[in-house]
Motif scaffolding. Structure first.
Motif, short mmCIF file in Angstrom:
data_model
loop_
_atom_site.label_atom_id
_atom_site.label_comp_id
_atom_site.label_asym_id
_atom_site.label_seq_id
_atom_site.Cartn_x
_atom_site.Cartn_y
_atom_site.Cartn_z
N SER A 49 33.35 42.62 27.86
CA SER A 49 34.01 44.16 28.91
C SER A 49 33.51 44.58 28.18
O SER A 49 32.40 44.98 27.45
CB SER A 49 35.69 44.29 28.13
OG SER A 49 35.97 45.03 29.07
N TYR A 50 33.55 45.90 29.19
CA TYR A 50 32.79 47.34 29.13
C TYR A 50 33.46 47.97 30.20
O TYR A 50 34.26 48.13 30.92
CB TYR A 50 31.33 47.67 29.54
CG TYR A 50 30.71 47.69 30.95
CD1 TYR A 50 30.53 48.47 31.43
CD2 TYR A 50 30.72 46.12 31.30
CE1 TYR A 50 30.97 48.40 32.55
CE2 TYR A 50 30.36 45.92 32.16
CZ TYR A 50 30.56 47.38 33.35
OH TYR A 50 29.96 47.43 34.91
N SER A 51 33.67 49.41 29.37
CA SER A 51 34.40 50.70 29.81
C SER A 51 33.74 51.93 30.00
O SER A 51 32.72 52.05 28.85
CB SER A 51 35.68 50.94 29.73
OG SER A 51 35.41 51.03 27.96
N ASP A 111 35.07 55.61 35.70
CA ASP A 111 36.29 55.06 36.29
C ASP A 111 35.39 53.26 36.27
O ASP A 111 35.38 52.65 37.16
CB ASP A 111 36.71 55.33 37.43
CG ASP A 111 35.80 56.03 38.47
OD1 ASP A 111 34.60 56.11 37.32
OD2 ASP A 111 35.99 55.85 39.46
N SER A 165 34.45 49.98 34.97
CA SER A 165 34.70 49.32 33.67
C SER A 165 34.24 48.18 34.44
O SER A 165 34.80 47.82 35.76
CB SER A 165 35.58 49.53 33.09
OG SER A 165 37.24 49.51 34.01
N SER A 219 35.23 43.30 32.89
CA SER A 219 35.00 42.27 32.46
C SER A 219 34.74 40.84 32.56
O SER A 219 35.01 41.00 34.25
CB SER A 219 37.02 42.26 31.96
OG SER A 219 37.21 43.31 31.32
#
Length: 85
Positions: free
Chosen positions: A56-58, A65, A67, A69
């Motif tokens: 996952s990343y953000s 906004d 992001s 997974s």
């Protein structure tokens, strides 16, 4: 929220996989078209692995906004034949 869902999925995945491959009394489940399988000869071995990893990343690309997974799955199957000496 997505990360929590993936953690729950990973925690329950082994139980789901074993639930599909066996029945409560310990005998293996067989489909209608499954061929009966007896013990393998000593010169043949079959195996495999199933690897699952969540990522996952953000803030991707320095955008607030952006992001995502996802779940990565790798399946390895192998068979070894040992000829006689």
């Amino acid at each position: 929220m997505r990360l929590a869902q993936m953690v729950i999925l990973l925690a329950t995945a082994p139980g789901l996989l074993t639930a599909q491959s066996s029945v409560r009394d310990g005998t293996s489940a067989k489909g209608a078209d499954a061929a009966p399988v007896g013990p393998l000869p000593s010169w043949l071995s079959v195996g495999g692995q199933l690897r699952v990893r969540a990522e996952s990343y953000s803030g991707g690309g320095f955008k607030a906004d952006n992001s995502d997974s996802y779940l990565l799955t790798r399946a390895f199957l192998n068979a070894r034949v040992r000829p006689t000496s």
